[in-house]
Scaffold this active site. Structure first.
Site, PDB file in Angstrom:
ATOM      1  N   HIS A  12       0.802  -1.236   0.000  1.00 60.76           N
ATOM      2  CA  HIS A  12       0.000   0.000   0.000  1.00 60.76           C
ATOM      3  C   HIS A  12       0.825   1.271   0.000  1.00 60.76           C
ATOM      4  CE1 HIS A  12       1.108  -0.132   4.177  1.00 60.76           C
ATOM      5  NE2 HIS A  12       0.597   1.076   4.341  1.00 60.76           N
ATOM      6  N   ARG A  13       2.125   1.168   0.257  1.00 62.60           N
ATOM      7  CA  ARG A  13       2.946   2.381   0.231  1.00 62.60           C
ATOM      8  C   ARG A  13       3.440   2.698  -1.179  1.00 62.60           C
ATOM      9  NH1 ARG A  13       3.243   4.702   5.117  1.00 62.60           N
ATOM     10  NH2 ARG A  13       3.725   3.359   6.864  1.00 62.60           N
ATOM     11  N   GLY A  14       3.334   1.754  -2.067  1.00 63.54           N
ATOM     12  CA  GLY A  14       3.832   1.954  -3.430  1.00 63.54           C
ATOM     13  C   GLY A  14       2.861   2.762  -4.275  1.00 63.54           C
ATOM     14  N   VAL A  16       1.118   1.879  -6.960  1.00 60.05           N
ATOM     15  CA  VAL A  16      -0.117   1.172  -7.305  1.00 60.05           C
ATOM     16  C   VAL A  16      -0.954   0.888  -6.064  1.00 60.05           C
ATOM     17  CG1 VAL A  16      -1.064  -0.966  -8.239  1.00 60.05           C
ATOM     18  CG2 VAL A  16       0.834   0.162  -9.400  1.00 60.05           C
ATOM     19  N   GLY A  17      -0.309   0.382  -5.014  1.00 61.51           N
ATOM     20  CA  GLY A  17      -1.053   0.045  -3.799  1.00 61.51           C
ATOM     21  C   GLY A  17      -1.735   1.269  -3.195  1.00 61.51           C
ATOM     22  N   SER A 108       2.180  -7.244 -15.363  1.00 63.81           N
ATOM     23  CA  SER A 108       2.916  -6.172 -16.043  1.00 63.81           C
ATOM     24  C   SER A 108       2.947  -6.491 -17.531  1.00 63.81           C
ATOM     25  CB  SER A 108       4.344  -6.134 -15.510  1.00 63.81           C
ATOM     26  OG  SER A 108       5.176  -5.444 -16.415  1.00 63.81           O
ATOM     27  N   TYR A 137      12.204  -9.880 -13.878  1.00 66.29           N
ATOM     28  CA  TYR A 137      10.907  -9.396 -13.374  1.00 66.29           C
ATOM     29  C   TYR A 137       9.765 -10.073 -14.119  1.00 66.29           C
ATOM     30  CZ  TYR A 137       7.311  -5.935 -12.155  1.00 66.29           C
ATOM     31  OH  TYR A 137       6.181  -5.309 -11.695  1.00 66.29           O
ATOM     32  N   PRO A 164      -1.222  -4.484 -16.341  1.00 64.85           N
ATOM     33  CA  PRO A 164      -1.177  -3.055 -16.673  1.00 64.85           C
ATOM     34  C   PRO A 164      -0.025  -2.709 -17.605  1.00 64.85           C
ATOM     35  CG  PRO A 164      -0.391  -3.398 -14.441  1.00 64.85           C
ATOM     36  CD  PRO A 164      -0.765  -4.751 -14.983  1.00 64.85           C
ATOM     37  N   LEU A 167       3.091   2.499 -16.088  1.00 65.20           N
ATOM     38  CA  LEU A 167       2.298   3.370 -15.208  1.00 65.20           C
ATOM     39  C   LEU A 167       3.112   4.563 -14.729  1.00 65.20           C
ATOM     40  CD1 LEU A 167       0.892   0.483 -12.988  1.00 65.20           C
ATOM     41  CD2 LEU A 167      -0.345   1.678 -14.818  1.00 65.20           C
ATOM     42  N   HIS A 180      11.282   4.755 -13.412  1.00 70.06           N
ATOM     43  CA  HIS A 180      10.854   4.558 -14.794  1.00 70.06           C
ATOM     44  C   HIS A 180      10.963   5.897 -15.523  1.00 70.06           C
ATOM     45  CE1 HIS A 180       8.994   0.866 -13.120  1.00 70.06           C
ATOM     46  NE2 HIS A 180       9.246   0.397 -14.327  1.00 70.06           N
TER      47      HIS A 180
HETATM   48  P1  GDP Z   1      10.737  -0.104 -19.781  1.00 71.56           P
HETATM   49  O1  GDP Z   1       9.371   0.191 -20.323  1.00 71.56           O
HETATM   50  O2  GDP Z   1      10.808  -1.398 -19.041  1.00 71.56           O
HETATM   51  O3  GDP Z   1      11.788  -0.021 -20.858  1.00 71.56           O
HETATM   52  O4  GDP Z   1      11.040   0.967 -18.638  1.00 71.56           O
HETATM   53  P2  GDP Z   1      11.475   2.492 -18.475  1.00 71.56           P
HETATM   54  O5  GDP Z   1      10.283   3.304 -18.140  1.00 71.56           O
HETATM   55  O6  GDP Z   1      12.598   2.501 -17.462  1.00 71.56           O
HETATM   56  O7  GDP Z   1      12.102   2.983 -19.868  1.00 71.56           O
HETATM   57  C1  GDP Z   1      11.321   3.269 -20.986  1.00 71.56           C
HETATM   58  C2  GDP Z   1      12.169   3.902 -22.076  1.00 71.56           C
HETATM   59  O8  GDP Z   1      12.508   5.247 -21.691  1.00 71.56           O
HETATM   60  C3  GDP Z   1      13.507   3.213 -22.379  1.00 71.56           C
HETATM   61  O9  GDP Z   1      13.699   3.230 -23.777  1.00 71.56           O
HETATM   62  C4  GDP Z   1      14.518   4.127 -21.697  1.00 71.56           C
HETATM   63  O10 GDP Z   1      15.810   4.071 -22.286  1.00 71.56           O
HETATM   64  C5  GDP Z   1      13.889   5.487 -21.934  1.00 71.56           C
HETATM   65  N1  GDP Z   1      14.360   6.552 -21.034  1.00 71.56           N
HETATM   66  C6  GDP Z   1      14.790   7.784 -21.439  1.00 71.56           C
HETATM   67  N2  GDP Z   1      15.210   8.521 -20.393  1.00 71.56           N
HETATM   68  C7  GDP Z   1      15.014   7.759 -19.286  1.00 71.56           C
HETATM   69  C8  GDP Z   1      15.239   7.979 -17.893  1.00 71.56           C
HETATM   70  O11 GDP Z   1      15.718   9.034 -17.435  1.00 71.56           O
HETATM   71  N3  GDP Z   1      14.895   6.963 -17.041  1.00 71.56           N
HETATM   72  C9  GDP Z   1      14.369   5.786 -17.494  1.00 71.56           C
HETATM   73  N4  GDP Z   1      14.051   4.829 -16.613  1.00 71.56           N
HETATM   74  N5  GDP Z   1      14.157   5.543 -18.817  1.00 71.56           N
HETATM   75  C10 GDP Z   1      14.479   6.510 -19.698  1.00 71.56           C
END
Ligand code: GDP
Length: 316
Positions: A12-14, A16-17, A108, A137, A164, A167, A180
Site C-alpha cells: 500500500h505504500r507503493g 499502485v497500492g 505487467s 521481473y 497493466p 504506469l 521509470h
Molecule cells: P521499460 O518500459 O521497461 O523499458 O522501462 P522504463 O520506463 O525505465 O524505460 C522506458 C524507455 O525510456 C527506455 O527506452 C529508456 O531508455 C527510456 N528513457 C529515457 N530517459 C530515461 C530515464 O531518465 N529513465 C528511465 N528509466 N528511462 C528513460
C-alpha cells in the site's frame, strides 16, 4: 464483492497500492487492511501465514513488488526475480489456505515477448522470447499468473490477473537510479529548469514507444475488475495509445517549463521497441480510462513539486 469486505492491499505504500487504497475508499470500501514493510515482510512465509490466519481478509489486492526502471532491472536481476517470487508465492498460497474469496494479482506488460504483435493481445503470452532488460521481473510475474491460474483450475479459486501497461503518477519512484521514464524525466526536467541548464540528457535513442497509464486509471480498472471480472484468464489494462520517448520527453519539458535542448545518451538501453497493449477485452466489459496523458503528467509534476522537490532541495 461487498462494501463491508475486509480487503488486504499488499504494497500500500507503493504507487499502485496507494492508488488502490484511495480508489477503494472512493468506491465505499471502508474495511481495508494494510501493513508496511517493517510490520510484515512479505518475503517471510511464516509471518505471512500468521498474518492471514489472524486477519482473515475476504479479498486481497497484490500490489507489492520489487519494481524499477530499465537500469534497475539490468543491475539487480536477483532481487527482481527472488523478492517477487517469494512475496507472491507467500501471499497467493496464504490467501488460498485462508479462504480468501477473491485475489487480484497485478502483472505487467513486460510479460509479453519483446517482439510481440502490436497492439499486444493477451494471447501473446509465452509466444516468444522476452525483452532481456527485464526478463527476471517478467519471469516472476509470469510465475505469479501461472500460480493464480493453477489455484483456479485445481481448487476453483477466484484469482484474477490484470496486466497493466507502463504506469506513472503520485508516489512513483523519482530516484534517477531506479525510476521509470516518466518520473525520471520529470525530475531531470525540473532540475534542469532550476539550474538553468542548456541541455537535458535522455536515455537511449528516443525512438522506443511506450503506452502510459495514470495509476488512478489503473486503480479504477482494478476496482472495476474486482467487481466485474471472475476469470483466471489474464486481462490487459491500458489506454490504447502510445508515444515515442522523444514525444514524451518534449511533452514533459513543456509541462515543467524547461526550454533547453534534449540530448540523447545512446550508451543507455532502449529496451523493447514498442509496448502497446490490445485493450479490446477490457473495453468490451465497459471500462474506459479517464486521464489524458498531458493532464496526468501535469498533475504528477504538481505532486512531485509538493512531495519530492522540497526534500531533494533540503538534502542538497
Ligand atoms: P521499460 O518500459 O521497461 O523499458 O522501462 P522504463 O520506463 O525505465 O524505460 C522506458 C524507455 O525510456 C527506455 O527506452 C529508456 O531508455 C527510456 N528513457 C529515457 N530517459 C530515461 C530515464 O531518465 N529513465 C528511465 N528509466 N528511462 C528513460
Amino acid at each position: 464483492m461487498e462494501r463491508s469486505d475486509k480487503i488486504f492491499v499488499a504494497g500500500h505504500r507503493g504507487m499502485v497500492g496507494s492508488a488502490m487504497v484511495r480508489t477503494l475508499a472512493t468506491h465505499g470500501y471502508a474495511n481495508v487492511v494494510t501493513r508496511d514493510r517493517a510490520e510484515l515482510d512479505l518475503r517471510n512465509g511464516g509471518a505471512v501465514s500468521d498474518f492471514f490466519a489472524e486477519e482473515k481478509p475476504d479479498v486481497v489486492v497484490f500490489a507489492a513488488a520489487k519494481v524499477g526502471g530499465i537500469q534497475a532491472n539490468i543491475d539487480q536481476p536477483v532481487e527482481f526475480l527472488l523478492d517477487n517470487l517469494q512475496m507472491q508465492n507467500n501471499v497467493i498460497s496464504a490467501a488460498y489456505e485462508n479462504g480468501v474469496r477473491k485475489l487480484l494479482f497485478l502483472g505487467s506488460s513486460c510479460i509479453y515477448p519483446r517482439l510481440a504483435p502490436q497492439p499486444i493481445p493477451e494471447t501473446a503470452l509465452l509466444s516468444g522470447p522476452l525483452e532481456p532488460t527485464n526478463d527476471a521481473y517478467a519471469i516472476a510475474k509470469i510465475a505469479g499468473i501461472k500460480l493464480c491460474q493453477s489455484y483456479a483450475r485445481e481448487y476453483g479459486a477466484n484469482f484474477i490477473s490484470p496486466m497493466p501497461t507502463n504506469l506513472y503518477g503520485p508516489n512513483d519512484d523519482f530516484d534517477l537510479r531506479s525510476s521509470h521514464v516518466v518520473a525520471g524525466l520529470i525530475r531531470k526536467a525540473h532540475e534542469a529548469k532550476i539550474d538553468v541548464a542548456d541541455e537535458l540528457v535522455v536515455w537511449g535513442s528516443g525512438t522506443p514507444r511506450r503506452e502510459l497509464l495514470h495509476v488512478d486509471d489503473l486503480a479504477s480498472a482494478g476496482v472495476f475488475l474486482l467487481e466485474n471480472y471472475d476469470s483466471p484468464e489474464i486481462i490487459n489494462v491500458g489506454c490504447g495509445e502510445d508515444v515515442s520517448i522523444r514525444e514524451l520527453a518534449e511533452l514533459i519539458c513543456e509541462i515543467v517549463g524547461f526550454t533547453g535542448e534534449l540530448t540523447w545518451d545512446k550508451s543507455k538501453p532502449d529496451g523493447t521497441p514498442r509496448k502497446l497493449l490490445d485493450v479490446s477485452k477490457l473495453s468490451a466489459l465497459g471500462w474506459r480510462p479517464r486521464i489524458a496523458l498531458r493532464d496526468g503528467l501535469a498533475s504528477t509534476y504538481e505532486w512531485f513539486l509538493r512531495n519530492v522537490a522540497p526534500a531533494a532541495l533540503s538534502h542538497s
